[in-house]
Design a protein around this motif. Sequence first.
Motif, mmCIF file in Angstrom:
data_model
loop_
_atom_site.group_PDB
_atom_site.id
_atom_site.type_symbol
_atom_site.label_atom_id
_atom_site.label_comp_id
_atom_site.label_asym_id
_atom_site.label_seq_id
_atom_site.Cartn_x
_atom_site.Cartn_y
_atom_site.Cartn_z
ATOM 1 N N ARG A 14 6.884 15.186 3.728
ATOM 2 C CA ARG A 14 5.796 15.045 2.762
ATOM 3 C C ARG A 14 5.324 13.609 2.597
ATOM 4 O O ARG A 14 4.157 13.366 2.281
ATOM 5 N N PHE A 15 6.231 12.648 2.802
ATOM 6 C CA PHE A 15 5.875 11.255 2.537
ATOM 7 C C PHE A 15 6.028 10.345 3.751
ATOM 8 O O PHE A 15 5.743 9.154 3.665
ATOM 9 N N ASN A 16 6.499 10.895 4.845
ATOM 10 C CA ASN A 16 6.667 10.127 6.083
ATOM 11 C C ASN A 16 7.522 8.875 5.861
ATOM 12 O O ASN A 16 7.240 7.804 6.403
ATOM 13 N N ILE A 17 8.566 9.025 5.056
ATOM 14 C CA ILE A 17 9.492 7.918 4.819
ATOM 15 C C ILE A 17 10.215 7.602 6.131
ATOM 16 O O ILE A 17 10.674 8.499 6.836
ATOM 17 N N CYS A 18 10.330 6.327 6.455
ATOM 18 C CA CYS A 18 10.863 5.921 7.753
ATOM 19 C C CYS A 18 12.357 6.227 7.889
ATOM 20 O O CYS A 18 13.065 6.430 6.900
ATOM 21 N N GLY B 99 0.798 -1.220 0.000
ATOM 22 C CA GLY B 99 0.000 0.000 0.000
ATOM 23 C C GLY B 99 0.828 1.266 0.000
ATOM 24 O O GLY B 99 0.292 2.366 -0.178
ATOM 25 N N GLU B 100 2.156 1.130 0.174
ATOM 26 C CA GLU B 100 3.013 2.317 0.237
ATOM 27 C C GLU B 100 3.933 2.466 -0.973
ATOM 28 O O GLU B 100 4.738 3.395 -1.032
ATOM 29 N N ALA B 101 3.815 1.559 -1.942
ATOM 30 C CA ALA B 101 4.644 1.688 -3.142
ATOM 31 C C ALA B 101 4.289 2.962 -3.904
ATOM 32 O O ALA B 101 5.157 3.620 -4.492
ATOM 33 N N CYS B 102 3.006 3.328 -3.878
ATOM 34 C CA CYS B 102 2.570 4.520 -4.616
ATOM 35 C C CYS B 102 3.245 5.780 -4.085
ATOM 36 O O CYS B 102 3.593 6.685 -4.853
ATOM 37 N N ILE B 103 3.451 5.835 -2.777
ATOM 38 C CA ILE B 103 4.115 6.994 -2.179
ATOM 39 C C ILE B 103 5.532 7.118 -2.723
ATOM 40 O O ILE B 103 6.009 8.213 -3.035
ATOM 41 N N ARG B 104 6.191 5.991 -2.869
ATOM 42 C CA ARG B 104 7.572 5.999 -3.354
ATOM 43 C C ARG B 104 7.655 6.392 -4.827
ATOM 44 O O ARG B 104 8.629 7.005 -5.261
ATOM 45 N N GLU B 105 6.634 6.054 -5.586
ATOM 46 C CA GLU B 105 6.632 6.468 -6.994
ATOM 47 C C GLU B 105 6.527 7.986 -7.109
ATOM 48 O O GLU B 105 7.178 8.607 -7.957
ATOM 49 N N CYS C 157 11.600 1.748 -4.404
ATOM 50 C CA CYS C 157 12.676 2.673 -4.044
ATOM 51 C C CYS C 157 12.557 3.042 -2.568
ATOM 52 O O CYS C 157 11.527 2.816 -1.942
ATOM 53 N N LEU C 158 13.625 3.620 -2.037
ATOM 54 C CA LEU C 158 13.585 4.191 -0.688
ATOM 55 C C LEU C 158 13.077 3.178 0.336
ATOM 56 O O LEU C 158 12.230 3.475 1.172
ATOM 57 N N ARG C 159 13.636 1.979 0.276
ATOM 58 C CA ARG C 159 13.202 0.923 1.188
ATOM 59 C C ARG C 159 13.926 1.016 2.531
ATOM 60 O O ARG C 159 14.948 1.677 2.656
ATOM 61 N N SER C 160 13.395 0.313 3.506
ATOM 62 C CA SER C 160 14.001 0.308 4.845
ATOM 63 C C SER C 160 15.117 -0.722 4.954
ATOM 64 O O SER C 160 15.679 -0.918 6.030
ATOM 65 N N LEU D 71 26.776 16.794 -8.119
ATOM 66 C CA LEU D 71 27.476 17.569 -7.100
ATOM 67 C C LEU D 71 26.624 18.689 -6.511
ATOM 68 O O LEU D 71 26.927 19.192 -5.428
ATOM 69 N N HIS D 72 25.552 19.059 -7.200
ATOM 70 C CA HIS D 72 24.667 20.107 -6.688
ATOM 71 C C HIS D 72 23.453 19.547 -5.952
ATOM 72 O O HIS D 72 22.587 20.312 -5.520
ATOM 73 N N LEU D 73 23.378 18.238 -5.800
ATOM 74 C CA LEU D 73 22.267 17.652 -5.051
ATOM 75 C C LEU D 73 22.364 18.049 -3.580
ATOM 76 O O LEU D 73 23.437 18.007 -2.983
ATOM 77 N N ASP D 74 21.239 18.433 -3.001
ATOM 78 C CA ASP D 74 21.176 18.800 -1.585
ATOM 79 C C ASP D 74 20.538 17.632 -0.835
ATOM 80 O O ASP D 74 19.312 17.537 -0.737
ATOM 81 N N ILE D 75 21.370 16.747 -0.326
ATOM 82 C CA ILE D 75 20.876 15.513 0.288
ATOM 83 C C ILE D 75 20.010 15.806 1.510
ATOM 84 O O ILE D 75 18.943 15.211 1.693
ATOM 85 N N ALA D 76 20.450 16.721 2.350
ATOM 86 C CA ALA D 76 19.702 17.040 3.572
ATOM 87 C C ALA D 76 18.323 17.609 3.237
ATOM 88 O O ALA D 76 17.319 17.256 3.872
ATOM 89 N N LYS D 77 18.264 18.469 2.239
ATOM 90 C CA LYS D 77 16.985 19.067 1.833
ATOM 91 C C LYS D 77 16.049 18.003 1.275
ATOM 92 O O LYS D 77 14.848 17.986 1.579
ATOM 93 N N ASP D 78 16.599 17.100 0.469
ATOM 94 C CA ASP D 78 15.782 16.025 -0.092
ATOM 95 C C ASP D 78 15.263 15.098 1.006
ATOM 96 O O ASP D 78 14.100 14.678 0.988
ATOM 97 N N ALA D 79 16.120 14.764 1.959
ATOM 98 C CA ALA D 79 15.718 13.873 3.047
ATOM 99 C C ALA D 79 14.617 14.514 3.892
ATOM 100 O O ALA D 79 13.670 13.838 4.322
ATOM 101 N N LYS D 80 14.729 15.805 4.118
ATOM 102 C CA LYS D 80 13.702 16.516 4.885
ATOM 103 C C LYS D 80 12.368 16.467 4.157
ATOM 104 O O LYS D 80 11.314 16.258 4.767
#
Length: 252
Positions: free
Chosen positions: A203-207, A50-56, A156-159, A189-198
Amino acid sequence: GGTYFLHNSRKAKIAVFKASDEEPYAENNPRGYIQQPGQDMFLREGVIPGEACIREVAAFMLDHGGFSGVPMTTLVECRHPTFNINGSRMSLAEEFVRTDCCADDISPSKLSVEEVHKIAVLDIRLMNADRNSANLLCRRKTDNSIELVPIDHGFCLRSVADNSWMDWCWLDWPHLKQPMSRKTKKYILHLDIAKDAKMLQERFNICGEALDYFYASSSILKAGTKAGLSLYEIAVMCCRNDNLGEVPSKLE
């Protein structure tokens, strides 16, 4: 799971709708793959049914500037008598992209290095566990070159991070050992990892476990790029490389 095409008033396909409650082992799966009380079943470990859609949707949000070409994807609410269970449900709608074939139908030699690299960058960042050639659509451009369109990012983005070489169809393609272009390096090199993780958390409550692996894979991608490694050298650090996919990767 349940996948439906949405049409406009002229009967032309405009979107792909995937009902979250019809995913494999979700409560209304139309093929009978339903999780029973007391069972802990999933199609791929690390993603709750039920959470695959969130990851898409998250995959689309993380594809900044459309670098990797993920079709526009969003969460929607929809009602239609065709659904396995009547009633309104929240799930995802993905832009329907007209293509000519999938990567199963052509030789990798027909693909440019740039096109293959854009997919590898996406899959490494997201630790995508389902990049087979059937979910790489191919669209021939006016100059006769082939554009790759990546779809199906529910794993994607699995635990967990048990990705193996078998999960990435592009890993043994010669393109991966070719140098990255200036455009690709700049993007990474311009990816903002911290911003993406936040964003993923808010927005998606990724664990937390999935966020940790996202941090790790993205950091390896950036550090490897900065050090001048090829995408192949970076990828093999992030996936299991033994024949059976049982020996933990360096990332793990």
